[in-house]
Design an enzyme around this catalytic site. Structure first.
Site, short mmCIF file in Angstrom:
data_model
loop_
_atom_site.label_atom_id
_atom_site.label_comp_id
_atom_site.label_asym_id
_atom_site.label_seq_id
_atom_site.Cartn_x
_atom_site.Cartn_y
_atom_site.Cartn_z
N GLY A 1 -66.99 69.61 25.77
CA GLY A 1 -66.10 69.92 26.89
C GLY A 1 -66.03 68.73 27.83
O GLY A 1 -66.85 67.81 27.74
N TYR B 1 -53.64 70.24 24.47
CA TYR B 1 -54.64 70.70 23.49
C TYR B 1 -54.06 70.47 22.10
O TYR B 1 -52.91 70.81 21.84
CB TYR B 1 -54.90 72.20 23.72
CG TYR B 1 -56.22 72.69 23.18
CD1 TYR B 1 -57.41 72.26 23.74
CD2 TYR B 1 -56.27 73.56 22.10
CE1 TYR B 1 -58.63 72.72 23.25
CE2 TYR B 1 -57.49 74.02 21.61
CZ TYR B 1 -58.66 73.60 22.18
OH TYR B 1 -59.86 74.05 21.69
N ARG C 1 -74.38 72.52 38.70
CA ARG C 1 -73.95 71.94 39.97
C ARG C 1 -74.71 72.61 41.11
O ARG C 1 -74.95 73.81 41.07
CB ARG C 1 -72.44 72.15 40.15
CG ARG C 1 -71.65 71.33 39.20
CD ARG C 1 -70.23 71.20 39.63
NE ARG C 1 -69.44 72.41 39.40
CZ ARG C 1 -68.14 72.48 39.58
NH1 ARG C 1 -67.47 71.43 40.00
NH2 ARG C 1 -67.48 73.60 39.33
N ARG D 1 -75.43 74.25 44.73
CA ARG D 1 -74.66 75.24 45.49
C ARG D 1 -75.59 75.85 46.53
O ARG D 1 -76.80 75.69 46.45
CB ARG D 1 -74.11 76.31 44.57
CG ARG D 1 -75.17 77.15 43.87
CD ARG D 1 -74.62 77.83 42.64
NE ARG D 1 -74.36 76.86 41.57
CZ ARG D 1 -73.34 76.95 40.72
NH1 ARG D 1 -72.51 77.94 40.78
NH2 ARG D 1 -73.17 76.02 39.80
P1 NDP Z 1 -66.59 78.60 31.92
O1 NDP Z 1 -65.30 78.82 32.63
O2 NDP Z 1 -67.47 79.74 31.61
O3 NDP Z 1 -67.46 77.56 32.75
C1 NDP Z 1 -66.99 76.33 33.19
C2 NDP Z 1 -68.20 75.55 33.68
O4 NDP Z 1 -67.80 74.23 33.99
C3 NDP Z 1 -68.85 76.14 34.92
O5 NDP Z 1 -70.22 76.27 34.68
C4 NDP Z 1 -68.58 75.09 36.00
O6 NDP Z 1 -69.64 74.92 36.86
C5 NDP Z 1 -68.46 73.83 35.17
N1 NDP Z 1 -67.64 72.81 35.83
C6 NDP Z 1 -66.35 72.89 36.19
N2 NDP Z 1 -65.93 71.74 36.75
C7 NDP Z 1 -67.00 70.92 36.74
C8 NDP Z 1 -67.22 69.59 37.20
N3 NDP Z 1 -66.26 68.88 37.78
N4 NDP Z 1 -68.44 69.05 37.03
C9 NDP Z 1 -69.44 69.77 36.46
N5 NDP Z 1 -69.29 71.02 36.00
C10 NDP Z 1 -68.08 71.59 36.14
O7 NDP Z 1 -66.22 77.77 30.63
P2 NDP Z 1 -66.50 78.01 29.09
O8 NDP Z 1 -67.93 78.24 28.85
O9 NDP Z 1 -65.52 79.00 28.60
O10 NDP Z 1 -66.10 76.58 28.52
C11 NDP Z 1 -66.80 75.42 28.97
C12 NDP Z 1 -66.19 74.18 28.34
O11 NDP Z 1 -66.44 74.19 26.97
C13 NDP Z 1 -64.68 74.06 28.49
O12 NDP Z 1 -64.38 72.69 28.68
C14 NDP Z 1 -64.18 74.53 27.15
O13 NDP Z 1 -62.91 74.03 26.83
C15 NDP Z 1 -65.25 73.99 26.26
N6 NDP Z 1 -65.38 74.64 24.97
C16 NDP Z 1 -65.24 73.85 23.89
C17 NDP Z 1 -65.39 74.36 22.62
C18 NDP Z 1 -65.27 73.45 21.46
O14 NDP Z 1 -65.22 73.92 20.33
N7 NDP Z 1 -65.22 72.16 21.68
C19 NDP Z 1 -65.66 75.78 22.39
C20 NDP Z 1 -65.87 76.53 23.62
C21 NDP Z 1 -65.70 75.97 24.86
P3 NDP Z 1 -69.95 75.91 38.08
O15 NDP Z 1 -70.77 77.00 37.49
O16 NDP Z 1 -70.71 75.03 39.00
O17 NDP Z 1 -68.62 76.35 38.63
#
Ligand code: NDP
Length: 352
Positions: free
Chosen positions: A260, A56, A187, A189
């Site tokens: 993300g 990061y 996704r 489920r």
């Molecule tokens: P959460 O932990 O709440 O959620 C993660 C999500 O990612 C879940 O909905 C999950 O889906 C999905 N996911 C995981 N793996 C995959 C995959 N292989 N394919 C598709 N979907 C997938 O995360 P956050 O809301 O806290 O953060 C989400 C993303 O946003 C992260 O990457 C984080 O780093 C980024 N972020 C970036 C910011 C920025 O400023 N750029 C600010 C805030 C967040 P499922 O529900 O199906 O498990």
């Protein structure tokens, strides 16, 4: 004095192998502009893990201030604190107040901290602890992405993947408040209908699966929903094929915002979208906006907090991992270890 516990790492690596919990003494009567706080709650965000792994771009400085012989960096960027005591020069905070870090890299995975007043922002107790502890990253990002890129008007459509993420859930609710219509890709489920119902209850206009998103046939259904109105904004949490297929749903002159990369796959955009639809593809990083767009953090917090107070943004769905602020180093370590282990099963919040 107070025995504070803090999660730190000396070297980057997988959290389970590089993290340790150490303790250090803090004075119970702060001096000057110092503030003594106790942590109420601290979440595990994907970026916290990436930071520990060393992948990061923004990271905390390593320090020997915790009394270690080798420099270590504290973990965690977001959290809610309660003020225990303030120095005689402190004006913005008093004992009992709630506050959050004013910037990233604070090191929130700890029981207590002694810090300058300027590194804390007071937060009023009009929202829940869960909301306050997670306000700066996910809902704030959703708000900024919906308002900073396209001038969306009530009735306009946006589309997003990662619809079930915390950012996605916030975007659904904020979008609804702004009068926007949304398509959220999730996704597939076993209990898909349950998730669809949940997101719909939050205000999602439509929820579709990655398979729907990939299907050419399904495009017709979307055209029926939007009645030909162009989708103007896409929020990309995932990357890969999911993102390419989402980009195909956009109308002319739209913007794809990537924030993300949950699939760990790159963003691939069909060239014709740039040529024939004048697509704009941009990135979003809330951390950079703090300095890139002065005032954005404060204005966003204000707007998001108001939506929380008004009930437009409901409590985030989190799993609590309880631990006592007076707990041993082992106990505090264990709490964060549990939260890290379960961090793929929804948002984990360590609560002191
Ligand atoms: P959460 O932990 O709440 O959620 C993660 C999500 O990612 C879940 O909905 C999950 O889906 C999905 N996911 C995981 N793996 C995959 C995959 N292989 N394919 C598709 N979907 C997938 O995360 P956050 O809301 O806290 O953060 C989400 C993303 O946003 C992260 O990457 C984080 O780093 C980024 N972020 C970036 C910011 C920025 O400023 N750029 C600010 C805030 C967040 P499922 O529900 O199906 O498990």
């Amino acid at each position: 004095s107070i025995k504070a516990k803090v999660l730190v790492y000396a070297q980057h690596g997988q959290p389970e192998s590089v993290l340790k919990c150490i303790s250090h003494e803090l004075p119970s009567s702060p001096q000057g502009s110092d503030v003594l706080v106790q942590t109420i709650a601290s979440p595990v965000n994907p970026s916290d893990i990436n930071q520990i792994q060393g992948v990061y771009p923004s990271k905390p400085d390593k320090t020997t201030a915790f009394g270690t012989s080798e420099p270590v960096a504290p973990c965690g960027n977001e959290g809610l604190f309660k003020v225990l005591a303030v120095g005689n020069k402190v004006t913005s905070l008093k004992a009992g107040d709630w506050c959050i870090p004013s910037n990233v890299n604070f090191g929130t995975w700890r029981s207590h901290a002694l810090t300058d007043e300027s590194s804390l922002l007071k937060i009023s107790k009009t929202i829940t602890e869960e909301q306050a502890a997670t306000i700066s990253v996910n809902p704030s990002s959703a708000y900024q992405m919906l308002t900073m890129f396209e001038d969306l008007k009530p009735g306009d459509w946006f589309i997003q993947n990662g619809g079930n993420s915390q950012v996605g859930r916030a975007a659904i609710q904020i979008g609804k408040k702004l009068g926007l219509q949304s398509i959220s890709i999730v996704r597939n489920r076993d209990n898909l209908q349950e998730l669809v119902d949940e997101l719909t209850a939050l205000g999602a206009t439509k929820v579709i699966t990655e398979e729907d998103n990939a299907s050419r046939e399904f495009g017709k259904t979307i055209a029926e929903w939007t009645k030909g109105s162009p989708i103007k904004l896409a929020l990309n949490c995932v990357g890969g094929e999911n993102c390419s297929n989402m980009a195909r749903k956009l109308g002319k002159d739209a913007t794809l915002v990537s924030y993300g990369a949950m699939s760990m796959k790159p963003v691939m955009i069909p060239t014709q979208l740039f040529i024939f639809k004048n697509l704009t593809a941009k990135g979003f990083w809330i951390t950079a906006n703090v300095t890139r767009v002065p005032g954005s953090k404060e204005n966003t917090l204000k707007a998001v907090q108001k939506m929380m107070e008004d009930g437009d943004l409901v409590d985030v769905k989190v799993t609590h991992v309880p631990v006592s602020a007076d707990g041993s180093e082992e106990e505090v370590f264990k709490a964060f270890e549990t939260a890290l282990t379960n961090s793929k099963q929804g948002k984990q919040l360590v609560r002191f």
